[in-house]
Design an enzyme around this catalytic site. Sequence first.
Site, PDB file in Angstrom:
ATOM      1  N   GLU A  92       0.836  -1.190   0.000  1.00 51.01           N
ATOM      2  CA  GLU A  92       0.000   0.000   0.000  1.00 51.01           C
ATOM      3  C   GLU A  92       0.877   1.250   0.000  1.00 51.01           C
ATOM      4  OE1 GLU A  92      -3.991  -1.527   2.290  1.00 51.01           O
ATOM      5  OE2 GLU A  92      -2.325  -0.876   3.535  1.00 51.01           O
ATOM      6  N   CYS A 105       3.589   8.474   0.651  1.00 50.19           N
ATOM      7  CA  CYS A 105       4.214   7.564   1.605  1.00 50.19           C
ATOM      8  C   CYS A 105       4.388   6.209   0.906  1.00 50.19           C
ATOM      9  CB  CYS A 105       3.336   7.441   2.851  1.00 50.19           C
ATOM     10  SG  CYS A 105       3.983   6.324   4.092  1.00 50.19           S
ATOM     11  N   CYS A 112       6.855  -6.955   6.996  1.00 53.97           N
ATOM     12  CA  CYS A 112       8.017  -6.422   7.707  1.00 53.97           C
ATOM     13  C   CYS A 112       8.534  -7.494   8.666  1.00 53.97           C
ATOM     14  CB  CYS A 112       7.631  -5.169   8.490  1.00 53.97           C
ATOM     15  SG  CYS A 112       9.022  -4.372   9.306  1.00 53.97           S
ATOM     16  N   CYS A 116       7.693  -4.785  15.530  1.00 55.26           N
ATOM     17  CA  CYS A 116       7.386  -3.741  16.520  1.00 55.26           C
ATOM     18  C   CYS A 116       5.978  -3.967  17.077  1.00 55.26           C
ATOM     19  CB  CYS A 116       7.496  -2.357  15.890  1.00 55.26           C
ATOM     20  SG  CYS A 116       9.174  -1.982  15.318  1.00 55.26           S
ATOM     21  N   CYS A 119       2.757  -1.956  15.526  1.00 58.81           N
ATOM     22  CA  CYS A 119       2.626  -1.761  14.075  1.00 58.81           C
ATOM     23  C   CYS A 119       1.813  -2.867  13.412  1.00 58.81           C
ATOM     24  CB  CYS A 119       4.018  -1.699  13.451  1.00 58.81           C
ATOM     25  SG  CYS A 119       3.988  -1.500  11.668  1.00 58.81           S
ATOM     26  N   CYS A 330      -0.319   6.325  10.180  1.00 53.22           N
ATOM     27  CA  CYS A 330       0.955   5.764  10.619  1.00 53.22           C
ATOM     28  C   CYS A 330       0.767   4.430  11.352  1.00 53.22           C
ATOM     29  CB  CYS A 330       1.631   6.768  11.539  1.00 53.22           C
ATOM     30  SG  CYS A 330       3.188   6.204  12.183  1.00 53.22           S
TER      31      CYS A 330
END
Lengths: 346, 232
Positions: A92, A105, A112, A116, A119, A330
């Site tokens: 995305e 962005c 990933c 974290c 996230c 975010c």
Amino acid sequence: MAKEPLFGRTIEELGETARRFGQAPFVARQLAEWLYRKRVDSFERMANLSKTFRASLAEEHVVGLAPPERTTISSDGTKKYLFAAGPGRFVEAAFIPEERRATLCLSTQVGCKMGCLFCMTGKQGFQGQLSAGEILNQLRSLPESDRITNIVYMGMGEPLDNLANVLSSIEVLTADWGFALSPRRITVSTIGIIPAMKVFLERTDCHLAVSLHSPFEDERRTLMPVENLYPLAEVLGVLRESAIARRRRVSFEYIMFGGLNDTPRHAKELVRVLDGIRCRVNLIHFHPIPGTPLHGSSDETMLGFERRLKESGIITTIRKSRGQDIMAACGLLSTKALTSRPQADY
Amino acid sequence: MAKRRATSGALLGSSDETGLRETRVTENIEIAAGVFLLKYPRERDFLPGQVVGITVDRRIAPRYYSISSGKDEEFVDLLYDVVPGGELTPLLAALRGGDLLFVSPPSGAFLDGDEEGWWIATGTGIAPFVSMAKSGLGGRKHLVHGSRLASGLYYRKYFAAVLKERYVSCCTKEAGDGIFSGRLTAWLGQQEDLPTSGRFLLCGSAEMVVDVRDLLIARGVPFGNISSEIYF
């Protein structure tokens, strides 16, 4: 065999391609101009290349552009675009228009590996690296491509865990034969992978944003496993040694979690650990993800935290949340539901 | 962390910056298909759970692996798997006793004490827990180790002997005596008396770490009690 895309290749790589087809060295620049300046989407339209060469190129290559497969629009004008990145893989990108600028962005990985706690991308695991072409396609194939003023590498993935492709994409973005964007318009975010960060600082003039989230080692470790290997103190040491403040902007991203990292003690420690680094701090609202034990700080607390940092001389802003209603804000990007790859076995 | 953990090899600049020191390989044995145990003399002190970077050539950036030997042992052991087409690991796999190896100082903060707690690992993620156990930290620990194949349950005999009933092995593709059939998350999900106090240390793939962390948090374990080491 699948045809290799040309889009995303650097001038050196295009030169190798041209040589392989028996073309003169200057053809590399012609190819780059067609791909990145004139933005054509077929070899046929590359009019100053010989017909024979164009035909040969088409036999072995594709330009390599892919339009977005889906668009979601937020009530605040933010748009989230879904791009395919190989069979069964999606990423995305978020287009964030503002009064005087428009930011894109970008994603750099499918999923990933960093894990974290806060996230959404991390929750989908890791499905692969994006090539430089796949990174740049998010800009080139965006309907608003011509309006983009700023690019942030803050989408899915850890950019510095895909260093080679990120550096190639930056080369294409900033070179005069490429998109000719100023590196001052580009910000790359990292959680602080030190060896890659050193290379990034040596090889580019782009801005750097470091995810900080807690000035205390033990606390940061519970939020970000990377702290075990690359402690914040060492990350900050590299930034101090690099003497980079005059050449580029260093910012620190700080998601504010209620009762966890938003106390006056944290503000005081943050000021202490950032001493000697010319930087700015971006305070970010936490956008809750499913099953999270974390919750966001109140607006009042964030304002108080901001004031404390400012009083200590640190340029601080509270970043606006954009696209939260479409999961584009975010930490919310994820394509887990779309991936055709079976869940990782372990 | 027991797997590769560097970014793109040659891009990472001078190896000298990493404080690499020359040593000689003692032995390098393939203990399972594509998985090796490399051994070299211990010249520097380390803490159980720490990593070292290794490479065969200063021009190739080191990759980091968890140490899997005890802190007082004569040799440092590293468990690694070969990444097909990778820049470094095929070269590592070709090493023989006496060959030159470049080794970084130990680093990392994935550490533990001897209090009661849980270690959870997949595949070569077992390495830091081997080091901890061999350094005397396993007396009050539970270990859950998962793998697709039984051959991936490295150090199974050792842990079965040392931790006894506090050692659980899980396998998703093969059945075996004393092996739980299924993912380690399935085993953890079946434990009604899983404690919510004590530390949980997780080492393995990001997928496992995220899944186990979510499971533990849903069961009431404070996230501050969970420490993770991920492969990347």
